[in-house]
Design a protein around this motif. Structure first.
Motif, short mmCIF file in Angstrom:
data_model
loop_
_atom_site.label_atom_id
_atom_site.label_comp_id
_atom_site.label_asym_id
_atom_site.label_seq_id
_atom_site.Cartn_x
_atom_site.Cartn_y
_atom_site.Cartn_z
N PRO A 135 2.96 19.72 -2.27
CA PRO A 135 3.86 20.76 -1.38
C PRO A 135 4.60 20.62 0.18
O PRO A 135 3.34 19.92 0.69
CB PRO A 135 3.39 22.33 -1.31
CG PRO A 135 2.30 22.51 -1.76
CD PRO A 135 2.11 20.93 -2.17
N TYR A 177 3.69 23.28 -15.35
CA TYR A 177 2.60 23.10 -15.87
C TYR A 177 2.33 22.36 -15.08
O TYR A 177 2.72 21.09 -14.98
CB TYR A 177 1.83 22.90 -17.36
CG TYR A 177 0.44 23.08 -17.45
CD1 TYR A 177 -0.39 24.09 -17.67
CD2 TYR A 177 0.18 21.78 -18.06
CE1 TYR A 177 -1.25 23.26 -17.92
CE2 TYR A 177 -1.28 21.61 -17.82
CZ TYR A 177 -2.36 22.71 -17.72
OH TYR A 177 -3.83 22.64 -18.40
N SER A 178 1.15 22.16 -14.12
CA SER A 178 -0.02 21.43 -13.26
C SER A 178 -1.14 21.44 -13.71
O SER A 178 -1.68 22.77 -12.61
CB SER A 178 0.74 21.00 -11.90
OG SER A 178 0.54 20.08 -11.07
N ASN A 179 -1.96 20.52 -13.83
CA ASN A 179 -3.53 21.14 -13.54
C ASN A 179 -4.05 19.25 -13.35
O ASN A 179 -3.69 18.28 -13.78
CB ASN A 179 -3.91 21.11 -15.24
CG ASN A 179 -6.20 21.33 -15.21
OD1 ASN A 179 -5.96 20.64 -14.16
ND2 ASN A 179 -6.16 21.90 -16.09
N ALA A 218 7.44 29.84 -6.81
CA ALA A 218 6.39 30.95 -7.61
C ALA A 218 5.28 29.89 -7.43
O ALA A 218 4.79 30.40 -9.52
CB ALA A 218 7.26 31.20 -8.62
N SER A 219 4.67 29.45 -6.90
CA SER A 219 3.34 28.51 -6.84
C SER A 219 3.67 27.63 -7.81
O SER A 219 2.40 26.73 -8.27
CB SER A 219 2.86 29.84 -7.93
OG SER A 219 1.62 30.62 -6.76
N LEU A 220 5.44 27.28 -8.40
CA LEU A 220 4.68 25.84 -8.67
C LEU A 220 5.45 24.83 -7.84
O LEU A 220 6.72 24.66 -7.05
CB LEU A 220 6.26 25.82 -10.20
CG LEU A 220 5.51 27.32 -11.00
CD1 LEU A 220 7.13 27.19 -12.23
CD2 LEU A 220 4.40 26.97 -12.07
N PRO A 221 4.91 23.63 -8.50
CA PRO A 221 5.14 22.40 -7.44
C PRO A 221 6.65 22.12 -7.31
O PRO A 221 6.99 22.22 -8.90
CB PRO A 221 4.31 21.80 -7.90
CG PRO A 221 3.99 21.69 -8.35
CD PRO A 221 3.85 23.18 -9.50
N TYR A 246 8.05 21.38 -1.95
CA TYR A 246 7.81 22.52 -1.93
C TYR A 246 6.95 23.53 -2.97
O TYR A 246 6.94 22.31 -3.90
CB TYR A 246 8.94 23.63 -1.45
CG TYR A 246 10.42 23.32 -2.28
CD1 TYR A 246 10.27 23.65 -4.12
CD2 TYR A 246 11.41 21.95 -2.40
CE1 TYR A 246 11.77 23.11 -4.59
CE2 TYR A 246 12.42 21.60 -3.28
CZ TYR A 246 12.21 21.86 -4.15
OH TYR A 246 13.07 22.01 -4.85
N GLU A 247 6.80 24.63 -3.08
CA GLU A 247 6.37 25.44 -3.98
C GLU A 247 7.64 26.64 -4.50
O GLU A 247 7.73 27.10 -3.34
CB GLU A 247 5.46 26.31 -4.11
CG GLU A 247 4.02 25.42 -4.04
CD GLU A 247 1.92 25.61 -3.92
OE1 GLU A 247 2.55 27.05 -3.70
OE2 GLU A 247 1.89 24.96 -4.57
#
Length: 303
Positions: A40, A132-134, A90-93, A87-88
């Motif tokens: 981000p 989803y991102s790991n 709601a905590s999502l990239p 950016y992000e």
């Protein structure tokens, strides 16, 4: 000089339509690791150059050689300037960009009587989110939306225009995960929807405006990505494209796109930015002018 289609070619409208619209109607090609979620609060500038050539014309899987199909050549050159920000949400990239093209279309061979065009193309906007991102497992699922606006000049008196005089939108989903230590598998599917062009005269083989519409077009792209080391990455991508039949005044043109093609990619991540080079071409085509060459070079830098 602007040129009209000769009246004797009115019955060949599907040829001239496919040359410009279907030939440029493929989905969104991804570069290696475009499916990887970005960090981000970053801004990037990307400058690209694209060269392509389309030649032999196919109609329902057969080569057509009658006039003006004998030796058709369509060359396209384009430069793209893109500004992206990450950016992000709601905590999502997430990432968004705006892109402006400038290009030219030139004709040769049996299509040389038809004038080309040069100028700014249609502006495109895009936003992607990763549900989803790991990073530890190198597994990513991303969803992107694209929107193209008819912001460029357009003439209904010429067959070839840099601008398309229609809106386009595309939804794409991509998934990437490792196969072995240094090799990832990536797959993406997208569908493009098209607005109508109510000023289709020369392009539709007419001296007066016709209504031109197009069915949705779906593209599947899949292939391995090999990270050689911290600097170099290479990839091979196979594409299958289907759909995109057109209608003129609601009359079906029997020109469904059914194309298989490939794209070879190489990247170099350096201290001064990322350099990318891609080369590809059509392998099999059902309708339209076969793309005999596609070359794309891109430079991206953070600012």
């Amino acid at each position: 000089m602007k040129r009209y289609i000769p009246a004797s070619l009115n019955g060949l409208a599907s040829l001239l339509f496919l040359a410009l619209w279907c030939g440029s109607a493929y989905g969104v090609d991804l570069q290696p690791n475009d499916i990887v979620a970005p960090l981000p609060n970053k801004n990037y500038l990307s400058l690209s150059y694209q060269n392509s050539q389309n030649t032999t014309f196919y109609k329902n899987g057969s080569v057509v050689t009658t006039r003006p199909y004998g030796n058709p050549v369509i060359d396209t050159n384009a430069a793209f300037a893109r500004v992206s920000t990450t950016y992000e949400i709601a905590s999502l990239p997430g990432v968004s960009y705006v892109q402006l093209p400038y290009g030219s279309i030139t004709t040769a061979g049996s299509l040389s009587p038809y004038a080309g065009d040069t100028g700014f193309g249609d502006i495109s906007l895009a936003t992607a989110i990763w549900p989803y991102s790991n990073r530890e497992s190198r597994t990513y699922l991303g969803v992107a939306g694209y929107f193209l606006m008819p912001t460029s000049k357009y003439s209904n008196q010429t067959v070839f225009n840099v601008g398309e005089n229609r809106y386009k939108s595309d939804i794409q989903m991509g998934f990437q995960r490792p196969i072995v230590d240094s090799v990832d598998a990536a797959i993406a599917v997208d569908t493009m929807w098209y607005g109508g062009n109510s000023q289709c005269a020369a392009l539709c083989g007419s001296t007066t405006n016709q209504s031109l519409t197009q069915k949705p077009l779906t593209t599947i792209q899949v292939g391995p990505i090999y990270k050689i080391n911290q600097i170099y990455t290479v990839a091979v991508t196979y594409f299958y494209v289907a759909g995109g039949a057109t209608l003129i005044n609601n009359q079906y043109q029997n020109n469904v796109i059914n194309t298989q093609r490939y794209l070879l990619s190489g990247q170099a991540h350096t201290p001064i930015g990322r350099f990318s080079l891609q080369y590809g071409r059509d392998m099999e085509i059902k309708n339209g002018f076969m793309q005999s060459r596609l070359l794309l070079a891109r430079y991206s830098v953070e600012f």
